[in-house]
Design an enzyme around this catalytic site. Structure first.
Site, mmCIF file in Angstrom:
data_model
loop_
_atom_site.group_PDB
_atom_site.id
_atom_site.type_symbol
_atom_site.label_atom_id
_atom_site.label_comp_id
_atom_site.label_asym_id
_atom_site.label_seq_id
_atom_site.Cartn_x
_atom_site.Cartn_y
_atom_site.Cartn_z
ATOM 1 N N ALA A 25 0.854 -1.194 0.000
ATOM 2 C CA ALA A 25 0.000 0.000 0.000
ATOM 3 C C ALA A 25 0.880 1.231 0.000
ATOM 4 O O ALA A 25 2.073 1.172 0.317
ATOM 5 C CB ALA A 25 -0.920 0.000 1.217
ATOM 6 N N ASP A 141 -4.067 8.026 15.236
ATOM 7 C CA ASP A 141 -4.556 7.827 13.867
ATOM 8 C C ASP A 141 -5.379 6.538 13.796
ATOM 9 O O ASP A 141 -5.139 5.684 12.956
ATOM 10 C CB ASP A 141 -3.372 7.780 12.883
ATOM 11 C CG ASP A 141 -3.826 7.917 11.432
ATOM 12 O OD1 ASP A 141 -4.982 8.351 11.210
ATOM 13 O OD2 ASP A 141 -3.046 7.583 10.528
#
Length: 748
Positions: A25, A141
């Protein structure tokens, strides 16, 4: 080792250890690859930071500190940080590789989830956050992309350490992460703590239950604005029939004021599991309507209704067991909420509050755990029985659920008097209670069938009064001076058992003892009592003394001979901590295998004790000495003394530059070997013998060229200037000499 123009490191070797296999990714801060750790022969996730984050040396220092802190956290639901480094222009983190998919994939494929599945998926995430918060780590996050679901069902949360390092290195660091999950304090640039992770978790749970995020906008700043200025709506606005406890859980986590949220992941985990245990199967297996999913996929804008997305919610009650933040007291109606009173106030519809039924409210002046029952609206006077009496505020069992007052009232009187809507579960309990009360009242006779004799009744009354007087006197003594009189439990902590028992006897109490483990109180001393010291109880009630057995100790597992990864798993299973890891060369044990541990296996220690490990680096590499040109005996000794094995090649070779009996070549000539490996030596036979032809009488040019082709060196002596150019004499001639020898030609 910088990424190429295509942004890929696939096929390269990072830091001479991690062989990059494929790219997983790419995000705003880094690119993630699957790589093989060649030292330990295992697949890892290699997170390579983008160049704009690598140029700041102070950032790399912070990243290293955060990575070390995250690496100390060993938990089944947290992705482990294995390594961190800097190879040229490449800064990287090495993490545990979880083969599977992310929670984002689940949401994208399934849309809205049933409460059972949503709560089951969020449970390990909250447990992992709780362990991180207890260790002093904040994620910053939390989002579905960072929740990894392995093929075998394991659920882990990743990316600890990176977000904090980025946040501290950029002026806009508070907005690092996905804006859809940012807490209001991060949007406003305020410091983040564990409650910021709780807010993001609540947004994520809302999305799992409804299939969409609570706030949306054309640009990220619109979403960030809504986080600060709007309240997250109840998920039941999009999923009708959702249990009220689930609504309350989401809105507790996503309160705009951090003081109104759970203090950390462990506080949230306790309430989450309580709700999962108490919801019915029907409530847990509720399936969101297809129409709701269709509306969500069509991007329906938030409606203005009282339960609409993005609209201020109806005043929600805190879940039954949800503890308030220790900083939250006294903030209701204070400056922090004053600006939002109008937005938080929403109409309460008739189906939210049962008409004519008792509604639970809490008095501001009463104990927070005492709940009062009052009629929501009194029945008309004409319908009230003649012998009925007004229903007064009566204490109910403390196990009943406390309810906080709603937001948005104009004054304190309104806030105290206004009833709150009951949850569906509370309403069902209340209905059952009323039905039992009506049945009991109907079964109680209101009039005797026999009138009886009046004189007999008078005598009976006298007897009753005498008995009551005696009972009252006995009760007065019992509760005033006897065993039923009140007394205060004395403080007995850190005293010997004998001292504690004497203190209790002096105070009029009987006691019993119970042995318990305690990490802080020395064995043999009293840890405390039940009831606690300072509690007022009746003297006939027994006081239990908890006597310390010292800390509970557990034997350390055997780690020697295991791989480092297996040792970490064994320590985690034994609830021990990983201490310092030291690497050393070993000629027999493969690299990555544990050579020793401290404390030794079987040692009884407390949970959480750090265990230091010594790990093999494999055989020590030995530089190969260069022995070319040395005598064969000297070369043999040099190879053997270095720990290597010297062997001689079967064939020898001629060499004009290396004397006979010396080493002319070796294999390998350089590099490193391990102890006992072989170096092959080739021995010189010296120069090759070549016959010198006779060139007397030949022209000097022809003789010189012919001799040089045979490998000889030519020296010319001219007599009388060598006018004729003819070879008159030659030395040597017609004999064999070593190749490369000098042949002298005398020319006239």
């Amino acid at each position: 080792m910088q990424e190429n123009a295509l942004g890929s490191l696939v096929g390269s070797l990072v830091d001479n250890r991690y062989q990059v296999k494929s790219r997983l990714a790419r995000g705003g801060m880094s690119t993630v690859y699957v790589a093989t750790d060649q030292r330990l022969d295992r697949d890892v996730a290699l997170k390579v930071l983008h160049p704009h984050l690598v140029n700041d040396g102070s950032f790399l220092d912070r990243l290293a500190r955060e990575a070390r802190a995250a690496a100390k956290l060993s938990h089944p639901h947290v992705v482990g940080v294995l390594d961190q480094g800097h190879d040229g222009d490449t800064a990287y983190l090495v993490m545990e590789y979880i083969k599977g998919h992310t929670l984002r994939d689940v949401i994208n494929s399934k849309g809205a989830l049933s409460p059972r599945l949503a709560l089951a998926l969020i449970d390990p995430v909250v447990e992992g956050l709780g362990a991180a918060h207890a260790a002093g780590l904040i994620h910053r996050d939390v989002k579905p992309e960072n929740v990894l679901i392995a093929d075998d069902g394991r659920i882990k949360i990743g990316d600890f350490g990176l977000a904090r390092a980025v946040t501290t290195t950029t002026s806009t660091g508070a907005l690092i992460g996905t804006v859809a999950y940012l807490s209001p304090e991060l949007v406003l640039g305020k410091p983040a703590d564990a409650r910021s992770d709780i807010y993001s978790t609540g947004i994520m749970l809302f999305e799992m239950l409804t299939g969409r995020q609570p706030f949306d906008g054309d640009v990220p700043i619109q979403v960030a604005y809504q986080h600060v200025n709007s309240a997250v709506g109840a998920p039941s606005g999009l999923v009708p029939g959702l249990a009220g406890e689930v609504d309350e859980l989401v809105q507790w986590c996503t309160a705009s004021d951090p003081e109104q949220r759970p203090v950390d992941g462990n506080a949230l985990l306790a309430e989450l599991r309580h709700i999962r245990t108490n919801l019915t199967d029907t409530e847990l297996d509720l399936q969101p309507p297809a129409a709701i999913q269709a509306a969500a996929s069509a991007g329906m804008a938030p409606g203005p209704g009282p339960r609409g997305m993005g609209a201020p919610p109806a005043p929600a009650r805190m879940p039954s067991r949800m503890p308030q933040s220790p900083h939250a007291q006294g903030n209701q109606g204070g400056p922090g909420n004053q600006a939002n009173h109008t937005e938080l106030l929403a109409p309460i519809h008739g189906d939210d509050v049962p008409r004519g039924r008792p509604t639970e409210v809490i008095s501001r002046t009463s104990n927070p755990t005492t709940v009062f029952s009052a009629p929501a609206s009194p029945p008309p006077a004409s319908s009230r029985p003649a012998d009925s009496t007004p229903v007064s505020s009566t204490p109910v069992s403390s196990t009943h659920r406390p309810v906080l007052p709603p937001y948005g009232f104009d004054n304190d009187d309104d806030r105290e008097a206004a009833p709150l809507p009951l949850s569906k579960r509370e309403q069902r309990k209340l209905d059952r209670h009323e039905q039992k009360e009506r049945s009991r009242a109907a079964a109680t006779p209101v009039r005797t069938l026999r009138e009886g004799n009046s004189r007999r009744r008078g005598a009976l009354w006298i007897v009753v009064l005498v008995i009551l007087a005696l009972l009252a006197t006995g009760a007065g003594w019992f509760f005033g001076m006897g065993p039923g009189s009140p007394g205060t439990v004395p403080a007995v902590a850190n005293r010997t058992v004998a001292e504690a028992q004497q203190l209790l006897r002096d105070a009029g109490f009987q006691s019993s003892t119970k042995d318990v483990f305690d990490d802080d109180v020395k064995a043999g001393l009293v840890v405390g009592s039940e009831p606690d010291a300072g509690t007022e109880i009746r003297k006939f009630q027994q006081v239990s003394l908890f006597v310390s057995k010292g800390p509970q100790l557990f034997p350390l597992p055997q780690l020697t001979g295991k791989t480092l990864d297996a040792s970490k798993e064994a320590l985690n299973g034994a609830e021990m901590a990983l201490g310092k890891v030291t690497e050393k060369f070993d000629e027999e044990v493969p690299a990555g295998t544990v050579l020793g541990q401290a404390p030794a296996p079987g040692t009884a220690v407390r949970h959480g004790t750090p265990v230091s490990l010594t790990v093999s680096k494999g055989p020590q590499p030995i530089p190969v000495p260069d022995v070319r040109g040395q005598d064969q005996d000297a070369a043999f000794r040099a190879i053997e003394s270095a720990g290597l094995k010297a062997v001689f090649a079967d064939e020898t070779v001629h060499d004009r530059n290396v004397p006979k009996g010396a080493v002319v070549s070796q294999e390998p000539a350089s590099g490193t070997l391990t102890k006992g490996q072989t170096v092959t030596l080739t021995i010189s036979e010296g120069p090759k013998l070549v016959k010198v032809p006779n060139y007397i009488g030949k022209q000097v040019e022809d003789a010189t060229e012919a001799l040089r082709k045979r490998g000889f060196q030519v020296r010319v002596n001219e007599v009388l200037g060598g006018f004729f150019g003819t070879v008159r004499d030659q030395d040597p001639v017609d004999t064999e000499v070593p190749e490369g020898s000098v042949v002298t030609l005398t020319v006239v």
